[in-house]
Design a protein around this motif. Structure first.
Motif, mmCIF file in Angstrom:
data_model
loop_
_atom_site.group_PDB
_atom_site.id
_atom_site.type_symbol
_atom_site.label_atom_id
_atom_site.label_comp_id
_atom_site.label_asym_id
_atom_site.label_seq_id
_atom_site.Cartn_x
_atom_site.Cartn_y
_atom_site.Cartn_z
ATOM 1 N N LYS B 81 0.836 -1.196 0.000
ATOM 2 C CA LYS B 81 0.000 0.000 0.000
ATOM 3 C C LYS B 81 0.874 1.251 0.000
ATOM 4 C CE LYS B 81 -3.660 1.700 2.499
ATOM 5 N NZ LYS B 81 -4.150 1.810 3.878
ATOM 6 N N GLU B 85 1.194 4.076 -2.975
ATOM 7 C CA GLU B 85 0.916 5.491 -2.720
ATOM 8 C C GLU B 85 2.095 6.368 -3.099
ATOM 9 O OE1 GLU B 85 -0.335 5.525 1.322
ATOM 10 O OE2 GLU B 85 -2.316 4.710 0.793
ATOM 11 N N SER B 89 2.254 9.343 -5.866
ATOM 12 C CA SER B 89 2.630 10.733 -5.605
ATOM 13 C C SER B 89 3.836 11.115 -6.453
ATOM 14 C CB SER B 89 2.893 10.963 -4.114
ATOM 15 O OG SER B 89 3.923 10.109 -3.668
#
Lengths: 312, 93
Positions: B81, B85, B89
């Motif tokens: 996870k 992420e 980004s």
């Protein structure tokens, strides 16, 4: 035993071919026979390179390359052109530890302090190659341009290197001095001082202790030990080569053992696999404990975890 | 004969119960070379070496015929996870 060693030879060829796609196994075999004699940091193509603008007027550098062989595959040029790439200054810091330079495979150009291009090279580990240049000819290393090739098979690497050479020749009108035939400033690394260790006195000598005990003593009495395929000066498998490049780059004092040496390390592969409970080579031991193979070492290297491992 | 991508996947699924699994056949058809990316809760609290051992053990039968297995990622769902992420980004930046 003959078939057995052949199995391992073909094994390493398959292992080095991980990045190639859509090649029949036969093609990849002969392909890697060529490639295994293609030493790191040594663009063998730098000799005999003749630009032929009159024969081939179209600019090659930005166009995808299409092979004309029957089993054609399209190789899009994997790197930006030389002009589009930004230069990174080489300093004692990133010259010696990888710093901000990429550790991946690709093409790189070295400029001197006056911004004159000195050499265009091809490497499996750009940061390590640059560090080696910095060590041998710091006065010629002002800045570096690096172009990473994502699928680093021989063809795309060569293609990237060619496109930078052609661009450089077009812009400056000459071959970089370091790429001129006969110039050995850049392409010859000083011979590695250490020799590979041998586990036994020879195949003909009956061992008085089990091979397993020899392995055990060896890994416990030496801080860092790498079991690799082929000699450390010229590993015969891409994964072993990568491991050696990382160890060299870290500046670690390590011992190496060639698991393919059938005279002095006879039976080592099978015994070591059982000893370490690890199915493949290379294998790296630190303080008597298995760290892992190429995948693990690479991932620790990328995360910057190796320095502390080797220091402990 | 070589091993198929499906065989590798089903063995890994059965033994490691992954929440994400990616197997790529890099052999060019002979079934001897694979790249594996695997996310499983069972990796929780295990060192990288132990995680790789688990993958190797799960593929014990297949390994007899596989020449090259590159284990690209062995992460826990939590780490996965985070990586997803940070990738997003990075892509957005």
């Amino acid at each position: 035993m003959l078939t057995y060693s052949f199995f391992f030879l073909s094994h390493h060829r398959y292992r080095t071919s991980m990045a190639t796609l859509n090649l029949s196994s036969l093609q990849s075999l002969s392909f890697h026979r060529l490639f295994s004699s293609f030493p790191q940091n040594t663009p063998t193509l730098s000799f005999n390179f003749q630009p032929k603008p009159s024969v081939n007027p179209r600019p090659i550098s930005l166009k995808p390359y299409v092979s004309e062989k029957p089993r054609a595959r399209v190789v899009a040029l994997a790197v930006n052109s030389l002009g589009e790439t930004e230069a990174v200054a080489v300093s004692p810091e990133n010259g010696e530890s990888a710093g901000e330079l990429p550790s991946g495979a690709g093409v790189y150009a070295v400029y001197d302090a006056n911004g004159e291009v000195q050499f265009i090279g091809l490497s499996r580990n750009i940061a390590a190659s640059v560090a080696a240049h910095w060590k041998s000819v710091p006065e010629l290393c002002g800045s570096i341009k690096a172009g990473i090739v994502d699928e680093p098979d021989r063809e795309s690497l060569t293609q990237a290197w060619k496109s930078w050479m052609e661009e450089c020749i077009k812009v400056s009108g000459k071959v970089p001095p370091g790429n001129e035939s006969g110039n050995a400033t850049w392409v010859r690394q000083p011979p590695k001082r250490k020799a590979d260790l041998r586990l036994t006195p020879g195949r003909h000598v009956q061992l008085t202790v089990p091979l397993e005990n020899l392995i055990d003593t060896l890994v416990k009495e030496n801080k860092v030990v790498a079991f690799i395929k082929g000699p450390r000066s010229a590993p015969l498998c891409g994964f072993s080569q990568r491991v050696i490049a990382i160890l060299e780059n870290q500046g670690v004092d390590y011992e190496s053992i060639n698991v393919l040496d059938e005279d002095y390390n006879y039976g080592l592969r099978e015994t070591l696999k059982k000893y370490s409970n690890w199915p493949t080579f290379p294998q790296i031991f630190v303080d008597g404990e298995l760290v892992g193979g190429c995948d693990i070492l690479t991932s620790m290297y990328e995360k910057g975890e190796l320095a502390s491992l080797f220091k402990k | 004969m070589g091993v198929t991508k499906e065989q590798v996947e089903s063995s890994l699924k059965a033994k490691l119960n992954p929440s994400h699994l990616e197997v790529v056949d890099t052999s060019g058809g002979c079934g001897a070379s694979f790249v594996v990316e695997i996310v499983s809760e069972q990796f929780e609290g295990k060192r990288l070496l132990e995680r790789h051992r688990m993958v190797n053990a799960a593929l014990e039968e297949e390994m007899k015929q596989i020449h090259a297995l590159s284990i690209k990622k062995t992460v826990t769902p939590e780490q996965w996870k985070q990586q997803q992420e940070s990738n997003q980004s990075n892509a957005a930046a």
